[in-house]
Design an enzyme around this catalytic site. Structure first.
Site, PDB file in Angstrom:
ATOM      1  N   ARG A 280      -4.908  10.021 -11.873  1.00 45.88           N
ATOM      2  CA  ARG A 280      -4.649   9.208 -13.056  1.00 45.88           C
ATOM      3  C   ARG A 280      -3.866  10.038 -14.063  1.00 45.88           C
ATOM      4  O   ARG A 280      -4.185  11.223 -14.282  1.00 45.88           O
ATOM      5  CB  ARG A 280      -5.970   8.756 -13.708  1.00 45.88           C
ATOM      6  N   GLU A 309       1.631   3.300 -18.278  1.00 42.53           N
ATOM      7  CA  GLU A 309       2.401   2.827 -17.122  1.00 42.53           C
ATOM      8  C   GLU A 309       3.006   1.461 -17.392  1.00 42.53           C
ATOM      9  O   GLU A 309       2.259   0.555 -17.790  1.00 42.53           O
ATOM     10  CB  GLU A 309       1.502   2.781 -15.885  1.00 42.53           C
ATOM     11  N   HIS A 328       3.531   4.981  -9.396  1.00 47.09           N
ATOM     12  CA  HIS A 328       2.164   4.656  -8.961  1.00 47.09           C
ATOM     13  C   HIS A 328       2.188   4.002  -7.569  1.00 47.09           C
ATOM     14  O   HIS A 328       1.760   2.854  -7.380  1.00 47.09           O
ATOM     15  CB  HIS A 328       1.479   3.740  -9.990  1.00 47.09           C
TER      16      HIS A 328
END
Ligand SMILES: NC(=O)c1ccc[n+]([C@@H]2O[C@H](COP(=O)([O-])OP(=O)(O)OC[C@H]3O[C@@H](n4cnc5c(N)ncnc54)[C@H](O)[C@@H]3O)[C@@H](O)[C@H]2O)c1
Ligand SMILES: O=C(O)[C@H](O)COP(=O)(O)O
Length: 592
Positions: A280, A309, A328
């Site tokens: 993360r 994000e 991601h």
């Protein structure tokens, strides 16, 4: 007989009744139960019935793209609303029409979402591992189960970590961009080799895989023998960051790991360390990382995840020439996405059916075989709670409850969390408009200031049955039925399971035996002939069926308690006539 006691202190969310059809999961018997909530102005109790008896199907909101196989599973059971890219406001509007929601990491399931659901949202499914985008405390407070899909994308994430590690070491992304820009810079993109280097894996969970490097790992919760078994040495945080040539992050984002790589810790690293992050973004202080890159402490970083994000376009970190980035993508393989979709669809459908979820994040996980064994006791627990609280005189605030579980099993061999939750449900629901389930039971008790202490009564004998009896005692209150007060001054009810059916076996100091089905009338009188007949004929005149009758007395012709099980609720007039029978000193009608 030995007994040990432990107490937990619990306290109420502002009661909120759903304004429309809602699902209550998981419930006493393990069945899914639908709760039809009446308008707030109504005084009538909500009615419950089995899911399968309903013609309305639950609605599942799929808020982010989910693999087709998972969607098919959901569609077999529910109405599926695939609405992607909802704004927070749109999500809050839509959620009041949904019984369950499935998200990935891109949707914030905030407190506002639970509040906006009006109590209807009962399951949030995270199609992946990290649940840091779900407000777990708010979910629990609203009785909403959160489940995740913790296994299906593990390999994909590990593969991506390795891809980033090797690509970073050999400047693959930078060199690719350079060639595409028409350059041929063979000297600029000389890389570093992995062989013989030390890799520190931070977070020794499922995503950690060796690469033929010297692997050390830091994980405060991982068993050392598991690490040793695959040739990995578990070390302290400081040792890991100080000795590693490469650091790969695999821990969850928690208050303890937030910005764990910060100025102070970068200063402890080997000059020229390389960092991979597929966990993360928030575990790295991104400003500190930019400084460490500029100072050459960190030679390179490869990042799949970011604090925000997508990251801002002008992010210094993303634009840094020694940083390789992906959007991601750790879990984004065809196989992993089909896997998580099936895993989460099964978990969400199971939870909507009232099954206890194996991947519950905010509720106890009860293995199926334990649940099968405990099922009748779960029903008994809820009914004893209901009876006990209805015996309390109005105005006496219920605060202190003691639950005793009598069993011949070893104390470690009986998980009482489910039983405690159902007793709590039984205690709270008759006196409030809060819906209690396994998820919110402890929280609701705590909010209402209920102190529930649990005690094990260890019996000799065969441990074949998980429990012999359960006792519920409420201290420091007055009772509507004085005979329910035990010798030590508490309201006391005790029950057992006989042939799979829960029975009430003790009220105060009186032994009775009445099955806990329908409702119960308790009468106290001086033991004498003809009492059963008198009460029975009043009920018979009205067509109220008596299912069970039992008299418990201290001695012949002394004080006695008569327990009468009835299938239907007698009219007020019949109850008045029972109360007027001269020998009856007190009586109470209790709904189960
Ligand atoms: N980039 C992606 O697409 C992607 C894909 C899957 C998983 N993830 C993320 O990767 C992380 C790990 O996933 P997993 O499936 O291996 O989870 P996991 O739960 O199996 O492993 C996490 C490990 O971290 C450990 N841990 C907890 N606190 C720690 C601390 N302070 N220091 C060190 N270790 C600590 C735990 O003990 C556990 O062993 C999670 O953050 C997950 O969200 C990202
Ligand atoms: O925690 C996870 O499972 C990963 O970060 C994957 O997230 P995603 O489902 O948004 O790809």
């Amino acid at each position: 007989m030995a007994a040990s006691a432990s107490s937990r202190i619990f306290t109420s969310p502002s009661p909120k009744k759903p304004s429309s059809l809602s699902w209550t999961v998981p419930l006493s018997s393990g069945f899914g139960v639908a709760t039809v909530a009446l308008p707030r102005s109504s005084n009538r109790q909500p009615r419950r019935f089995l899911v399968f008896a309903m013609d309305a199907r639950p609605t599942v909101l799929v808020a982010e793209k989910l693999g087709e196989a998972g969607l098919e599973l959901l569609k077999d059971f529910a109405n599926v609303d695939c609405s992607y890219n909802l704004s927070p406001e749109e999500l809050c509007t839509k959620i009041s029409l949904c019984d369950a929601m499935i998200v990935r990491s891109g949707t914030k399931v905030s407190r506002e979402v639970f509040e906006s659901s009006g109590g209807r949202l009962k399951v949030v499914g995270r199609a992946g591992v990290g649940i840091d985008n779900v407000d777990l405390a708010a979910a629990t407070e609203h009785g909403c189960l959160v489940v995740n899909a913790p296994t299906a994308n593990t390999v994909a994430a590990a593969e991506h970590g390795i891809a980033l590690l090797t690509a970073m070491a050999r400047n693959v992304a930078q060199a690719d961009a350079s060639v595409k820009a028409g350059k041929w810079q063979r000297n600029k993109y000389v890389g570093v080799s992995l062989v013989g280097k030390t890799l520190a894996v931070m977070g020794f969970g499922k995503a950690c895989q060796g690469l033929g490097m010297h692997v050390i790992a830091h994980d405060p919760y991982a068993p050392a023998d598991r690490a040793r078994a695959i040739g990995v040495e578990l070390v302290s945080f400081d040792e890991a960051i100080a000795t590693a040539d490469f650091i790969s992050l695999h821990m969850p984002l928690t208050p303890a790991t937030s910005k764990i790589l910060n100025d102070e810790n970068f200063a402890k690293m080997k000059k020229g360390v390389r960092i991979v992050n597929v966990a993360r973004g928030g575990v790295i202080d991104e400003e500190a990382l930019v400084k460490a890159l500029d100072a050459g402490i960190v030679a390179q970083a490869a990042l799949d995840v970011f604090t925000q994000e997508p990251p801002p376009k002008d992010s210094k970190l993303v634009q840094h020439e020694n940083v390789t980035v992906t959007p991601h993508l750790g879990a984004s393989t065809m196989e992993a996405q089909e896997g998580v979709a099936i895993e989460i669809a099964e978990a969400v459908v199971g939870a909507l059916k009232g099954e206890l979820a194996a991947t519950a994040v905010n509720a106890p996980m009860v293995p199926a075989e334990v649940l099968a064994e405990l099922k009748p006791f779960v029903v008994l627990a809820e009914k004893l709670g209901r009876l006990a609280v209805q015996l309390v005189a109005g105005g006496s605030g219920v605060k202190s409850i003691k639950v005793s579980y009598a069993s011949a099993r070893a104390p470690d061999d009986l998980d009482t969390r489910l039983l405690r939750a159902m007793i709590t449900k039984g205690l709270i629901e008759p006196i409030s408009n809060v819906f209690v389930n396994l998820v919110n039971a402890d929280f609701t008790a705590k909010q209402r200031g209920l102190r529930i202490s649990e005690e094990r009564i260890v019996l000799d004998g065969s441990p074949e049955s998980p429990l012999e009896f359960i006792q519920v005692q409420i201290a420091n209150v007055e009772s509507r039925f004085a005979s329910a007060i035990s010798g030590s001054g508490e309201i006391k009810v005790e029950g057992r399971v006989k042939d799979g059916i829960p029975h009430l076996t003790k009220v105060g100091s009186f032994e009775v035996d009445v099955s806990l089905e329908g409702s119960i009338i308790l009468c106290s009188q001086v033991d004498q002939p003809g009492m059963i007949g008198k009460v029975g004929s009043i009920l018979g005149e009205e067509g109220v069926n008596v299912s069970f009758m039992s008299v418990g007395r201290i001695a012949p012709r002394k004080q006695a308690v008569m327990a009468i099980g009835v299938d239907d609720q007698p009219s007020k007039d019949s109850l008045k006539r029972i109360g007027e029978i001269p020998a009856i000193e007190e009586f109470v009608f209790l709904k189960l």
